[in-house]
Design an enzyme around this catalytic site. Structure first.
Site, PDB file in Angstrom:
ATOM      1  N   PRO A  90       0.801  -1.219  -0.098  1.00 60.14           N
ATOM      2  CA  PRO A  90       0.028  -0.209   0.036  1.00 60.14           C
ATOM      3  C   PRO A  90       1.055   1.181   0.067  1.00 60.14           C
ATOM      4  CG  PRO A  90      -0.674  -1.397   1.754  1.00 60.14           C
ATOM      5  CD  PRO A  90       0.513  -2.201   1.250  1.00 60.14           C
ATOM      6  N   GLU A 117       0.402  -7.310   8.468  1.00 59.73           N
ATOM      7  CA  GLU A 117       0.462  -5.522   8.662  1.00 59.73           C
ATOM      8  C   GLU A 117       1.529  -5.289   7.604  1.00 59.73           C
ATOM      9  OE1 GLU A 117      -1.642  -3.537  10.137  1.00 59.73           O
ATOM     10  OE2 GLU A 117      -2.834  -5.268  10.272  1.00 59.73           O
ATOM     11  N   ARG A 154       0.042  -8.162 -21.502  1.00 58.62           N
ATOM     12  CA  ARG A 154      -0.272  -7.510 -22.857  1.00 58.62           C
ATOM     13  C   ARG A 154       0.625  -6.814 -23.678  1.00 58.62           C
ATOM     14  NH1 ARG A 154      -5.571  -7.112 -22.592  1.00 58.62           N
ATOM     15  NH2 ARG A 154      -5.663  -5.524 -23.718  1.00 58.62           N
ATOM     16  N   ASP A 169      -0.506   2.049 -30.059  1.00 58.57           N
ATOM     17  CA  ASP A 169      -0.717   3.211 -30.932  1.00 58.57           C
ATOM     18  C   ASP A 169      -0.728   4.602 -29.952  1.00 58.57           C
ATOM     19  OD1 ASP A 169      -1.371   5.069 -32.938  1.00 58.57           O
ATOM     20  OD2 ASP A 169      -2.703   3.673 -33.956  1.00 58.57           O
TER      21      ASP A 169
HETATM   22  C1  9D3 Z   1      -5.675  -2.115   7.491  1.00 57.33           C
HETATM   23  C2  9D3 Z   1      -4.257  -2.152   7.811  1.00 57.33           C
HETATM   24  N1  9D3 Z   1      -3.636  -1.185   7.533  1.00 57.33           N
HETATM   25  C3  9D3 Z   1      -2.890  -0.357   8.595  1.00 57.33           C
HETATM   26  C4  9D3 Z   1      -4.019   0.226   9.443  1.00 57.33           C
HETATM   27  C5  9D3 Z   1      -2.332  -1.342   6.817  1.00 57.33           C
HETATM   28  C6  9D3 Z   1      -2.408  -2.497   5.827  1.00 57.33           C
HETATM   29  C7  9D3 Z   1      -1.260  -3.579   5.660  1.00 57.33           C
HETATM   30  C8  9D3 Z   1      -1.488  -4.528   4.767  1.00 57.33           C
HETATM   31  C9  9D3 Z   1      -3.104  -2.373   4.610  1.00 57.33           C
HETATM   32  C10 9D3 Z   1      -3.020  -3.140   3.709  1.00 57.33           C
HETATM   33  C11 9D3 Z   1      -2.293  -4.278   3.737  1.00 57.33           C
HETATM   34  C12 9D3 Z   1      -2.372  -5.440   2.493  1.00 57.33           C
HETATM   35  N2  9D3 Z   1      -2.156  -4.743   1.321  1.00 57.33           N
HETATM   36  C13 9D3 Z   1      -1.512  -5.034   0.401  1.00 57.33           C
HETATM   37  O1  9D3 Z   1      -0.526  -5.758   0.812  1.00 57.33           O
HETATM   38  C14 9D3 Z   1      -1.245  -4.336  -0.766  1.00 57.33           C
HETATM   39  C15 9D3 Z   1      -2.321  -3.423  -1.356  1.00 57.33           C
HETATM   40  C16 9D3 Z   1      -3.387  -2.515  -0.815  1.00 57.33           C
HETATM   41  O2  9D3 Z   1      -3.698  -3.090   0.389  1.00 57.33           O
HETATM   42  N3  9D3 Z   1      -3.814  -1.898  -1.334  1.00 57.33           N
HETATM   43  C17 9D3 Z   1      -3.385  -1.536  -2.971  1.00 57.33           C
HETATM   44  N4  9D3 Z   1      -2.531  -1.935  -3.430  1.00 57.33           N
HETATM   45  C18 9D3 Z   1      -1.662  -2.782  -2.558  1.00 57.33           C
HETATM   46  S1  9D3 Z   1      -0.504  -3.645  -3.147  1.00 57.33           S
HETATM   47  C19 9D3 Z   1      -0.346  -4.499  -1.694  1.00 57.33           C
END
Ligand code: 9D3
Length: 249
Positions: A90, A117, A154, A169
Site C-alpha cells: 500500500p 500488517e 499484454r 498506438d
Molecule cells: C488495514 C491495515 N493497514 C494499517 C491500518 C495497513 C495495511 C497492511 C497491509 C493495509 C493493507 C495491507 C495489505 N495490502 C497489500 O499488501 C497491498 C495493497 C493494498 O492494500 N492496496 C492497494 N495496493 C496494494 S499492493 C499490496
C-alpha cells in the site's frame, strides 16, 4: 525474449490462477512469459512453518519476519537470474501503464506479496521498489501481483494480435476508450450512430477520437490535464461539447 516472473507468496495456488485464463495464459503458451509462484512458508526456519511474528512496540496484527523473505528472494533470484525485485505494498507507487511498460522489458521480476500488517522494515534493502494498486485496502499483495502479471502480459511480443497494436498506438494513448456498438442496429429504441454504419473509415476514426476526447473530459479530466492537447484534438473536443450541448437543450 521471455520475461521470467517469480511471485513470493503465502498463497501460491491462488497466484497461479492468473496464467490459467485469457491473455496471461496465451503469453505463457507462446513462450513470452514464465510464471512461478514460490511459497514463502518453505523458507520458514521453524517446524511450524510460521513466517510472521508480533510487532516490536506492540499493537494489533503480525509482521512478516525478514529471514524467510530474504531466503525466498535469494532463491527466486538464483532461479531466474538478474531480476528486479518489486514489493506489492500500500506504500508503493501507483501502478500505471508507463510503469507496466517498463517492467515488460525486464528479463526477470521477483514480485513480493505481503500479508498481515506488512514486511519487517529491514528487508527494504533487498527490494528495488514498491508498487500499489491504489488507495484502498486489500488483504495482501497477491491480487496486485496478479494485476501486474496480467498488465505486463499484454505488452509481450506475440501475445496480442491487432488489438495490441491499437493499444500501442500513440494516437489515442492516455485517453479513455470511445463507445462501442454491435448488433442489433436498433435496440430498445436506441440506434447505432449512423457514422459507424457509413463504411467511411476516416470519418469513423475521427468520430471515435472525438468521443474518446469527450469521455475523458467528462469522466477523467485529470487525464486530459496531463496530455497537453494538440490544436486539432482541442478542436475535436470543442466539437464534442458543442454537439452535446445541442442534445441537452
Ligand atoms: C488495514 C491495515 N493497514 C494499517 C491500518 C495497513 C495495511 C497492511 C497491509 C493495509 C493493507 C495491507 C495489505 N495490502 C497489500 O499488501 C497491498 C495493497 C493494498 O492494500 N492496496 C492497494 N495496493 C496494494 S499492493 C499490496
Amino acid at each position: 525474449m521471455v520475461v521470467k516472473i517469480e511471485v513470493l507468496t503465502l498463497f501460491p495456488e491462488f497466484v497461479e490462477q492468473v496464467v490459467k485464463v485469457g491473455i496471461p495464459r496465451k503469453a505463457v503458451e507462446v513462450g513470452a512469459l514464465s510464471l512461478s509462484a514460490r511459497d514463502i512458508r518453505n523458507y520458514s526456519d521453524g517446524a511450524d512453518r510460521r513466517v510472521d511474528d508480533r510487532p516490536y512496540g506492540g499493537g494489533p496484527g503480525m509482521v512478516m519476519e525478514p529471514g524467510p523473505l530474504a531466503d525466498a528472494i535469494a532463491a527466486a533470484k538464483t532461479a531466474i537470474g538478474n531480476a528486479k525485485v518489486v514489493a506489492l505494498s500500500p506504500q508503493g507507487l501507483p501502478m500505471t501503464q508507463a510503469l507496466v511498460k517498463q517492467l515488460a522489458v525486464e528479463p526477470a521480476l521477483v514480485l513480493v506479496c505481503g500479508r498481515y500488517e506488512g514486511l519487517d522494515e529491514r528487508v527494504t534493502p533487498l527490494i528495488d521498489f514498491e508498487v500499489s494498486l491504489g488507495d484502498f485496502v486489500l488483504s495482501g499483495g497477491e491480487l496486485a501481483a496478479m494485476a501486474l502479471v496480467d498488465a505486463v502480459s499484454r505488452w509481450l511480443p506475440g501475445v496480442l494480435g491487432h488489438e495490441g497494436s491499437a493499444e500501442a498506438d500513440s494516437f489515442s494513448a492516455g485517453l479513455l476508450d470511445h463507445p462501442h456498438y454491435t448488433r442489433p442496429p436498433s435496440w430498445r429504441g436506441e440506434a447505432v450512430p449512423d457514422v459507424l454504419l457509413s463504411g467511411d473509415h476516416a470519418k469513423i476514426a475521427r468520430w471515435r477520437l472525438k468521443q474518446a476526447l469527450g469521455a475523458t473530459f467528462l469522466k477523467r479530466p485529470d487525464l486530459l490535464e496531463e496530455l497537453e492537447l494538440s490544436r486539432p484534438h482541442a478542436e475535436l473536443l470543442k466539437e464534442f461539447l458543442h454537439e452535446r450541448s445541442g442534445e441537452k437543450n
